[in-house]
Enzyme design. Structure first.
Site, PDB file in Angstrom:
ATOM      1  N   LYS A 125       8.787 -12.320   0.931  1.00 18.94           N
ATOM      2  CA  LYS A 125       8.492 -10.760   1.089  1.00 18.94           C
ATOM      3  C   LYS A 125       9.950 -10.128   0.621  1.00 18.94           C
ATOM      4  O   LYS A 125      10.753 -10.602   0.472  1.00 18.94           O
ATOM      5  CB  LYS A 125       8.459 -10.212   2.314  1.00 18.94           C
ATOM      6  CG  LYS A 125       7.488  -9.221   2.840  1.00 18.94           C
ATOM      7  CD  LYS A 125       6.192  -9.358   2.779  1.00 18.94           C
ATOM      8  CE  LYS A 125       5.704  -7.824   2.816  1.00 18.94           C
ATOM      9  NZ  LYS A 125       4.149  -7.992   2.816  1.00 18.94           N
ATOM     10  N   ASP A 165       2.870  -3.366  -1.002  1.00 20.37           N
ATOM     11  CA  ASP A 165       2.838  -3.332   0.427  1.00 20.37           C
ATOM     12  C   ASP A 165       2.862  -1.808   0.772  1.00 20.37           C
ATOM     13  O   ASP A 165       2.843  -1.129  -0.063  1.00 20.37           O
ATOM     14  CB  ASP A 165       3.883  -4.185   1.093  1.00 20.37           C
ATOM     15  CG  ASP A 165       3.810  -4.157   2.674  1.00 20.37           C
ATOM     16  OD1 ASP A 165       2.945  -5.104   2.832  1.00 20.37           O
ATOM     17  OD2 ASP A 165       4.682  -3.650   3.557  1.00 20.37           O
TER      18      ASP A 165
HETATM   19  P1  NDP Z   1       0.138   2.373   2.460  1.00 20.30           P
HETATM   20  O1  NDP Z   1       1.561   2.660   2.189  1.00 20.30           O
HETATM   21  O2  NDP Z   1      -0.827   2.325   1.628  1.00 20.30           O
HETATM   22  O3  NDP Z   1      -0.223   2.781   3.849  1.00 20.30           O
HETATM   23  C1  NDP Z   1       0.607   2.869   5.067  1.00 20.30           C
HETATM   24  C2  NDP Z   1      -0.289   3.754   6.086  1.00 20.30           C
HETATM   25  O4  NDP Z   1       0.377   3.599   7.206  1.00 20.30           O
HETATM   26  C3  NDP Z   1      -0.019   5.383   5.709  1.00 20.30           C
HETATM   27  O5  NDP Z   1      -1.213   5.844   6.108  1.00 20.30           O
HETATM   28  C4  NDP Z   1       1.062   5.600   6.536  1.00 20.30           C
HETATM   29  O6  NDP Z   1       1.388   7.111   6.504  1.00 20.30           O
HETATM   30  C5  NDP Z   1       1.230   4.775   7.524  1.00 20.30           C
HETATM   31  N1  NDP Z   1       2.348   4.484   8.250  1.00 20.30           N
HETATM   32  C6  NDP Z   1       3.414   3.846   7.602  1.00 20.30           C
HETATM   33  N2  NDP Z   1       4.649   3.903   8.403  1.00 20.30           N
HETATM   34  C7  NDP Z   1       3.960   4.437   9.704  1.00 20.30           C
HETATM   35  C8  NDP Z   1       4.853   4.575  10.789  1.00 20.30           C
HETATM   36  N3  NDP Z   1       5.884   4.149  10.893  1.00 20.30           N
HETATM   37  N4  NDP Z   1       4.132   5.415  11.557  1.00 20.30           N
HETATM   38  C9  NDP Z   1       2.749   5.763  11.490  1.00 20.30           C
HETATM   39  N5  NDP Z   1       2.105   5.648  10.445  1.00 20.30           N
HETATM   40  C10 NDP Z   1       2.840   4.709   9.381  1.00 20.30           C
HETATM   41  O7  NDP Z   1       0.444   0.884   3.021  1.00 20.30           O
HETATM   42  P2  NDP Z   1      -0.903  -0.367   3.104  1.00 20.30           P
HETATM   43  O8  NDP Z   1      -1.800   0.171   3.450  1.00 20.30           O
HETATM   44  O9  NDP Z   1      -0.816  -1.184   1.814  1.00 20.30           O
HETATM   45  O10 NDP Z   1      -0.309  -1.142   4.347  1.00 20.30           O
HETATM   46  C11 NDP Z   1      -0.532  -0.940   5.626  1.00 20.30           C
HETATM   47  C12 NDP Z   1      -0.230  -2.337   6.395  1.00 20.30           C
HETATM   48  O11 NDP Z   1      -0.919  -3.271   5.935  1.00 20.30           O
HETATM   49  C13 NDP Z   1       1.106  -2.804   6.309  1.00 20.30           C
HETATM   50  O12 NDP Z   1       1.454  -3.284   7.733  1.00 20.30           O
HETATM   51  C14 NDP Z   1       1.181  -3.680   5.353  1.00 20.30           C
HETATM   52  O13 NDP Z   1       2.240  -4.861   5.589  1.00 20.30           O
HETATM   53  C15 NDP Z   1      -0.224  -4.269   5.629  1.00 20.30           C
HETATM   54  N6  NDP Z   1      -0.731  -5.071   4.514  1.00 20.30           N
HETATM   55  C16 NDP Z   1      -1.136  -4.735   3.441  1.00 20.30           C
HETATM   56  C17 NDP Z   1      -1.602  -5.405   2.597  1.00 20.30           C
HETATM   57  C18 NDP Z   1      -2.113  -4.838   1.017  1.00 20.30           C
HETATM   58  O14 NDP Z   1      -2.576  -5.521   0.377  1.00 20.30           O
HETATM   59  N7  NDP Z   1      -1.736  -3.517   0.689  1.00 20.30           N
HETATM   60  C19 NDP Z   1      -2.060  -6.907   2.707  1.00 20.30           C
HETATM   61  C20 NDP Z   1      -1.737  -7.310   3.604  1.00 20.30           C
HETATM   62  C21 NDP Z   1      -1.226  -6.699   4.847  1.00 20.30           C
HETATM   63  P3  NDP Z   1       1.999   8.011   5.709  1.00 20.30           P
HETATM   64  O15 NDP Z   1       1.341   8.287   4.316  1.00 20.30           O
HETATM   65  O16 NDP Z   1       2.455   9.149   6.481  1.00 20.30           O
HETATM   66  O17 NDP Z   1       3.280   7.299   5.094  1.00 20.30           O
END
Ligand code: NDP
Length: 444
Positions: A125, A165
């Protein structure tokens, strides 16, 4: 003191100030106790000590210049945790909260997740404390180019293959890939989540969200139930949340709430995903705008309140520790029966305890969100074979992988006498393959 307790104590002493890493290691190691008891040879081989120590940690300076000519310096990380079963594989996170503890917790989880997919990928990671929010495309490019200028010395298609991510989507992967190719003069599958015109795979964008729904659907099916007519709450409005919402809706569920880091929207008529996608994917705006555009929807500032909305199924898809003990109790009191973790470690240890004691079907992240990395591995297979599979082919493989994961973790939990405990099941099933490979390869 047992072997597991000793390794955990040492880990906390030798890695001070890394709370997220301690949390993930505690969750994993305590559930592995029955396996370790069955295999005394593991202790002799120092297997757990080696398992929790990354093979390599790379930390570097990332200097870049903003649109006003000001110089900024961010921290860059790549933790190459375990390559026993394949090249390191795991995403890059760009978010101001990123630090070594967070990257190590994610890397440790990734080892077992990747093993659960059944595909030959090790765990890693990386990321940076860079905040992409509010930056111009040129600033994003400048940052990505600087980040890759150092990272390219440590990765390769048979060594380490990063992906996206939080904060790293298609745009960032494009800039990172362009710089890798420019420096190394190689057009290879060194990153996954690439655009379709330069080696990407169909379904990669949708994979984590779709995979989450496929495994939850299988858990429902095993209990004679389905998504049809269920009320679902999804946190986040990023990549995982959006495609989880899409697939859940296509199976007849009603998704009533989503959020971003500022606040949540509640739409009793069911979320209009076209509006969410326009706000988040096209305009890169705030979820708040949803309530201004859709009659009947309400926006509330702050995130925590989302878990007070009654639902049958909760899918946390934003970030770590979103659901604490209190939120878990509220969800249960309001009738929530299933929790599928789309994000990594979104539930605290106390919250997991509440779910398990209340009989909630709890699908932990390393199983539930493995669809993303599984499809990344399918992208790697297509790259090295110079092939391009159709959407239907990749989607069918993804679904098959998620259904298999469900049955593997269910079987492992039963085998060790913990029926229905998928935290145990996922950790044990993922660990066994890695442990076998590490034992076979000697003390390395
Ligand atoms: P994105 O950046 O596309 O989206 C993240 C979302 O979560 C946004 O809506 C963001 O809001 C919100 N967010 C981030 N940090 C916080 C916080 N501290 N408090 C509240 N909301 C928050 O990321 P992903 O969708 O790719 O990833 C989301 C999760 O899924 C993570 O934990 C990641 O590790 C996990 N994941 C992702 C994978 C992938 O293929 N993308 C694979 C496996 C796991 P804002 O827009 O305001 O930042």
């Amino acid at each position: 003191m047992t072997y597991v307790e000793r390794v955990l104590k040492d880990l906390k002493e030798r890695n001070p100030g890394e709370p997220e890493f301690h949390q993930a290691a505690t969750e994993i190691l305590t559930t592995l106790a029955p396996v370790v008891e069955k295999h005394p040879e593991y202790e002799k081989a120092g297997l757990l000590e080696r398992f929790v120590e990354p093979e390599r940690v790379v930390m570097f300076r990332v200097p870049w210049v903003d649109d006003n000519g000001k110089v900024h310096v961010n921290k860059g990380y790549r933790v190459q945790f375990n390559s026993a079963i394949g090249p390191y594989k795991g995403g890059l996170r760009f978010h101001p909260s990123v630090n070594l503890s967070i990257i190590k917790f994610l890397g440790l989880e990734q080892i077992l997740k990747n093993s659960l997919t059944g595909l030959p990928i090790g765990g890693g990671k990386g990321g940076s404390d860079f905040d992409p929010k509010g930056k111009s495309d040129r600033e994003i490019m400048a940052f990505c180019q600087s980040f890759m200028t150092e990272l390219c010395k440590h990765i390769g298609p048979d060594t380490d293959v990063p992906a996206g991510d939080i904060g790293v989507g298609g745009r960032e992967i494009g800039f990172l890939f362009g710089q890798y190719k420019r420096i190394r003069n190689e057009h290879v599958g060194v990153l996954t989540g690439r655009g379709l015109s330069y080696g990407g795979s169909l379904v990669r964008t949708e994979a984590t969200g779709y995979g989450l729904i496929y495994i939850t659907e299988e858990a429902l099916k095993a209990r004679g139930d389905s998504f049809e007519g269920k009320t679902v709450v999804i946190s986040g409005s990023g990549n995982v949340a959006i495609y989880a919402c899409q697939k859940a809706q296509s199976l007849g569920a009603k998704v009533v709430a989503m959020y971003d880091s500022n606040g949540y929207i509640y739409d009793p008529n069911g979320i209009r995903l076209d509006v969410v996608k326009d706000i988040k994917e096209v305009k890169r705006g705030r979820i708040k705008e949803y309530a201004e555009r859709v009659p009947g929807a309400v926006y509330t500032e702050g995130c925590k309140g989302i878990w007070t909305i009654p639902c049958d199924i909760a899918l946390p898809c934003a970030t770590q520790n979103e659901i604490d003990e209190q939120a878990a109790k509220t969800l249960v009191a309001n009738g929530c029966k299933y929790v599928g973790e789309g994000a990594n470690m979104p539930s605290t240890l106390e919250a997991i305890d509440v779910f398990q004691k209340s009989g909630v079907v709890f699908l932990p992240a390393k199983a539930a969100n493995a669809g993303g990395v599984a499809t990344s591995a399918l992208e790697m297979a297509q790259s090295s074979g110079r092939m391009f599979w159709t959407f239907e082919e990749v989607d069918a493989k993804l679904k098959n992988i998620m259904v298999n994961i469900y049955h593997n973790i269910d079987d492992a939990a039963k085998e060790y006498g913990y029926e229905g405990n998928y935290v145990m099941g996922a950790n044990i099933a993922g660990f066994k393959k890695v442990a076998d490979a590490m034992m076979a390869q000697g003390i390395v």
